[in-house]
Design an enzyme around this catalytic site. Structure first.
Site, short mmCIF file in Angstrom:
data_model
loop_
_atom_site.label_atom_id
_atom_site.label_comp_id
_atom_site.label_asym_id
_atom_site.label_seq_id
_atom_site.Cartn_x
_atom_site.Cartn_y
_atom_site.Cartn_z
CE LYS A 83 3.92 26.59 -71.21
NZ LYS A 83 4.86 27.09 -70.20
CB VAL A 84 1.48 26.11 -79.54
CG1 VAL A 84 1.29 26.96 -80.78
CG2 VAL A 84 2.02 24.73 -79.91
#
Ligand code: G3P
Length: 215
Positions: A83-84
């Site tokens: 997750k970014v």
């Protein structure tokens, strides 16, 4: 539509997985903080009990840090998705990671332009936070509709995860719109089973049977 659970609590994940309808898990630093456990150990355990994708978030906010954390996450388990956050360095990191074949989930998305940037960078998933949009007087599900339309218009394969789900209605509208995934808190997941007529129906069937035929 795939059902993910939005939690870092392994008991909740085990229970949802035991129902046979769980497709994946999303976590974030706040959810890990609730559990007060080591992030990597927790995600490893979650990956072992989850049939599908498990999102784990980077803590760095610079390109080098995000890329290096993402590569570390891929060593934890095969089903980890990184997750970014949707910031310029995040999108740059997603581009690099997608070229390396690392799956990403672009998070903290609140509008269609952010979602398109994520898709152009090669994100596997994009997560609009519908509850938080509703919280400030917006219409979270309308943003989801805009993203689905834009992705369809241009043939992006990035899957849309409806996130920050607060109630069953968010799930129902996700289904109506054809969202790819909803990531659902355990409390709301349990509510999906519920209807008062189901409970009344079970009671009545058993009472009728018992009255006529005994135990
Ligand atoms: O998946 C994103 C989600 O964890 C955020 O939910 O309820 O903190 O807005 P919430």
């Amino acid at each position: 539509m795939k059902f993910f659970i939005d939690t870092a609590n392994v008991d909740e994940i085990r229970t949802a997985a035991s129902w046979g309808v769980l497709d994946g898990v999303t976590t974030n630093p706040s959810l890990i903080a609730i559990e007060k456990r080591n992030y990597k150990e927790t995600v490893k355990e979650i990956c072992d009990i989850t049939p599908g994708a498990v999102s784990a978030e980077v803590l760095a906010t610079d390109y080098d840090g995000m890329v290096s954390e993402a590569r570390e996450w891929t060593q934890v388990a095969e089903n980890v998705v990184v997750k970014v956050p949707i910031i310029p360095d995040g999108i740059k990191a997603v581009k690099t990671l997608s070229q390396e074949g690392i799956k990403t989930n672009v998070t903290l998305v609140f509008n269609v332009t952010q979602a398109i940037l994520a898709a152009k960078a090669g994100a596997t998933y994009v997560s609009p936070f519908v509850g938080r949009i509703d919280d400030i007087g917006g219409d979270g599900m309308y943003v989801v509709e805009e993203i689905l339309t834009a992705f369809a218009n241009y043939g992006f394969e990035t899957e849309v995860i409806v996130a920050s789900v607060r109630h069953v209605r968010h799930v129902v509208e996700s289904l109506e719109m054809g969202a790819d995934i909803a990531t659902i808190p355990f409390k709301v997941l349990k509510q999906l089973f519920k209807h008062p007529l189901t409970d009344i129906g079970i009671e009545r069937f058993l009472a009728d049977y018992k009255a006529a035929l005994g135990d």
